[in-house]
Design a protein around this motif. Structure first.
Motif, mmCIF file in Angstrom:
data_model
loop_
_atom_site.group_PDB
_atom_site.id
_atom_site.type_symbol
_atom_site.label_atom_id
_atom_site.label_comp_id
_atom_site.label_asym_id
_atom_site.label_seq_id
_atom_site.Cartn_x
_atom_site.Cartn_y
_atom_site.Cartn_z
ATOM 1 N N ASN A 82 -5.303 59.520 -6.390
ATOM 2 C CA ASN A 82 -4.672 58.566 -7.299
ATOM 3 C C ASN A 82 -5.121 58.822 -8.724
ATOM 4 O O ASN A 82 -6.210 58.434 -9.118
ATOM 5 C CB ASN A 82 -5.022 57.130 -6.887
ATOM 6 N N SER A 101 -3.581 57.646 -11.322
ATOM 7 C CA SER A 101 -2.874 56.698 -12.178
ATOM 8 C C SER A 101 -3.752 56.123 -13.278
ATOM 9 O O SER A 101 -3.346 56.053 -14.431
ATOM 10 C CB SER A 101 -2.298 55.566 -11.331
ATOM 11 N N LEU A 156 -3.028 56.720 -17.210
ATOM 12 C CA LEU A 156 -2.689 55.609 -18.076
ATOM 13 C C LEU A 156 -3.681 55.443 -19.226
ATOM 14 O O LEU A 156 -3.325 55.059 -20.325
ATOM 15 C CB LEU A 156 -2.611 54.314 -17.261
ATOM 16 N N ARG A 182 1.113 52.672 -22.333
ATOM 17 C CA ARG A 182 1.139 52.099 -20.988
ATOM 18 C C ARG A 182 2.423 51.312 -20.758
ATOM 19 O O ARG A 182 2.432 50.279 -20.093
ATOM 20 C CB ARG A 182 -0.070 51.191 -20.745
ATOM 21 N N LEU A 242 3.025 49.189 -10.928
ATOM 22 C CA LEU A 242 2.638 49.433 -12.321
ATOM 23 C C LEU A 242 1.608 48.428 -12.831
ATOM 24 O O LEU A 242 0.637 48.810 -13.502
ATOM 25 C CB LEU A 242 3.878 49.398 -13.223
ATOM 26 N N ALA A 273 -2.060 48.926 -12.167
ATOM 27 C CA ALA A 273 -2.574 50.107 -12.855
ATOM 28 C C ALA A 273 -2.651 49.896 -14.364
ATOM 29 O O ALA A 273 -3.005 50.814 -15.101
ATOM 30 C CB ALA A 273 -1.703 51.312 -12.539
ATOM 31 N N ALA A 297 -0.080 49.103 -16.397
ATOM 32 C CA ALA A 297 1.141 49.480 -17.107
ATOM 33 C C ALA A 297 2.102 48.298 -17.176
ATOM 34 O O ALA A 297 2.080 47.401 -16.330
ATOM 35 C CB ALA A 297 1.812 50.658 -16.411
ATOM 36 N N ASN A 336 5.218 55.417 -8.452
ATOM 37 C CA ASN A 336 4.276 56.466 -8.031
ATOM 38 C C ASN A 336 4.434 57.712 -8.892
ATOM 39 O O ASN A 336 3.449 58.364 -9.247
ATOM 40 C CB ASN A 336 4.503 56.831 -6.563
ATOM 41 N N LEU A 374 2.927 57.145 -12.332
ATOM 42 C CA LEU A 374 1.480 56.988 -12.287
ATOM 43 C C LEU A 374 0.762 58.265 -11.869
ATOM 44 O O LEU A 374 -0.459 58.367 -11.977
ATOM 45 C CB LEU A 374 1.107 55.863 -11.311
#
Length: 350
Positions: free
Chosen positions: A62, A64, A68, A74, A99, A102, A104, A316, A319
Motif C-alpha cells: 500500500n 497510498s 499522497l 490530495r 480516499l 488515506a 484524500a 485504488n 492511491l
C-alpha cells in the motif's frame, strides 16, 4: 498474522514489483492485486503462498500514504454526466470510502452529457491543482485527453473499458450487459422486442448496451430490423413517453429492454397507461440495479452494475505508487442479471 506486520523492507534494496511476486507465485498480477486489496476473494492456499512471497521480498503493498504525502493537493476530481442518477452516487461512495482514510478529498462536477463542456471542466480542475481526474465512459474529445497528458495529470475512465490500453480503465463491458438482457428474453420465448435506449450520441455506454442487445437477439434468431428502438434521455417522464410511443404503434411487442432503471420505471407507467399489465402482458428489463428496482411492484428485473466496487477500484488506482500501477490500471468488472417479477414467458398478443 496481519499483512502489515508481515511486510519487511531491507535497507538499500530496491522495492520489488507485483510482477516479481506474480512470477514467483505462478499466478497473474490480478490475483496478487486481489490478495493485497481483497484477500477474502482468493483461495486460502494461494493467498498464503502469495503472502509468504510478499514477506520474503519485502514488498510494501500500500503506497497510498507515501504517494499522497508527496502530492500537491490530495485532491481527486470526478466528472460525471449527471448528479441526478443514483448510480453515480454509489460510485462516489466507493471512491470516498477509500480516499478519505488515506487523507484524500474528492471534488465532483457534472457535464450534462456534453463532451464539449467536459473539456472546460477538465481545464478548471487542472487549474485547481487536482492530482487526478476520473472520467465516465470511453468517449471523450481529443482535446480532453491532450489536456490531461500535457499537464501530466493521472486519469482513468469508469463505466467502460477503453479500447486504448494506454488509458486506465475500471469498468465493465456494456455490450455484455445488453446481451444478458436479450439472451434472457429469448430464453423466455420473446420474439417481438423493443428497446428504450439512452441517447447514444457521445455516449459509449448507451450505444454499447443497445448494440450488445441487438447483436445477441440476432444470434438467437430474432431479426434485428424488427426490433423497435427508441432513444431517450434518462428521465422517468421520457421512459413513460417512449413506452407509450412503442405500444401505440406496435401492439405485438411482448418485452421491452431499457438502458437504465430510470427509463424502466417510466416505461412501467407507460405500459399501465396503455392498459397492459407487467409481466402478464409485457415483460420489462432495466439496467443499473438501483435500490428502487427491488421495491417496485412488480420488482424490476435488471442488469446489476457494480458501481460501488468500481469506485473502490478507481480509488485504488489513484492511491497506488508507481510500482503497483500496472495491477490497478485496468480492472474489468462483471455485470449480472438480477431476475425479479417484471419478466415472464412470452404470450402472443395481437
Amino acid at each position: 498474522m496481519a499483512l502489515e506486520k508481515m511486510v519487511r523492507i531491507e535497507r538499500g534494496r530496491q522495492s520489488p514489483t507485483v510482477v516479481e511476486i506474480a512470477k514467483r507465485a505462478g499466478c497473474s498480477i490480478a490475483t496478487v492485486s486481489r490478495v493485497l486489496n481483497r484477500p477474502e476473494t482468493v483461495a486460502i492456499d494461494l493467498r498464503e503462498r502469495i503472502l509468504r512471497i510478499v514477506d520474503e521480498l519485502g514488498y510494501v503493498p500500500n503506497g497510498s500514504a507515501r504517494a499522497l504525502r508527496s502530492s500537491r493537493s490530495r485532491l481527486i476530481g470526478l466528472i460525471v454526466p449527471t448528479l441526478d442518477a443514483a448510480i453515480f452516487t454509489r460510485m462516489l461512495e466507493g471512491l470516498e470510502s477509500r480516499l478519505a482514510p488515506a487523507g484524500a478529498s474528492l471534488v465532483y462536477s457534472a457535464t450534462g452529457y456534453d463532451l464539449d463542456r467536459e473539456i472546460r471542466v477538465v481545464r478548471n480542475l487542472i487549474e485547481k491543482g487536482v492530482d487526478g481526474i476520473i472520467l465516465v465512459g470511453s468517449d471523450h474529445r481529443k482535446e480532453t485527453l491532450k489536456l490531461l497528458r500535457e499537464h501530466k495529470v493521472r486519469f482513468a475512465v469508469t463505466y467502460a473499458l477503453s479500447e486504448d490500453i494506454s488509458i486506465p480503465s475500471m469498468g465493465f463491458d456494456n455490450r455484455s450487459g445488453g446481451a444478458l438482457a436479450a439472451n434472457y428474453l429469448a430464453d423466455l420465448g420473446h420474439r417481438n422486442l423493443a428497446v428504450i435506449a439512452g441517447v447514444t450520441r457521445d455516449n459509449d455506454r448507451a450505444s454499447g448496451r443497445l448494440e450488445g442487445f441487438l447483436a445477441m437477439a440476432e444470434r438467437r434468431g430474432i431479426d434485428r430490423s424488427r426490433i423497435v428502438v427508441v432513444e431517450s434521455p434518462y428521465e422517468f417522464s421520457r421512459g413513460r413517453a417512449a413506452a407509450r410511443l412503442i405500444l401505440n404503434q406496435n401492439r405485438n411487442v411482448t418485452a421491452i429492454f431499457c438502458g437504465s432503471d430510470v427509463l424502466a420505471v417510466g416505461a412501467l407507467r407507460g405500459c399501465k397507461d396503455a392498459g397492459l399489465s407487467v409481466p402478464q402482458d409485457i415483460s420489462m428489463i432495466g439496467f443499473d440495479n438501483l435500490d428502487i428496482a427491488e421495491y417496485l411492484t412488480p420488482g424490476l428485473t435488471t442488469v446489476d452494475v457494480p458501481a460501488r466496487l468500481m469506485g473502490e477500484e478507481a480509488a485504488n488506482y489513484f492511491l497506488a505508487d508507481h510500482n503497483s500501477l500496472d495491477i490497478h490500471s485496468r480492472v474489468e468488472l462483471e455485470t449480472r442479471l438480477i431476475v425479479r417479477e417484471s419478466t415472464a414467458p412470452a404470450r402472443d398478443r395481437q
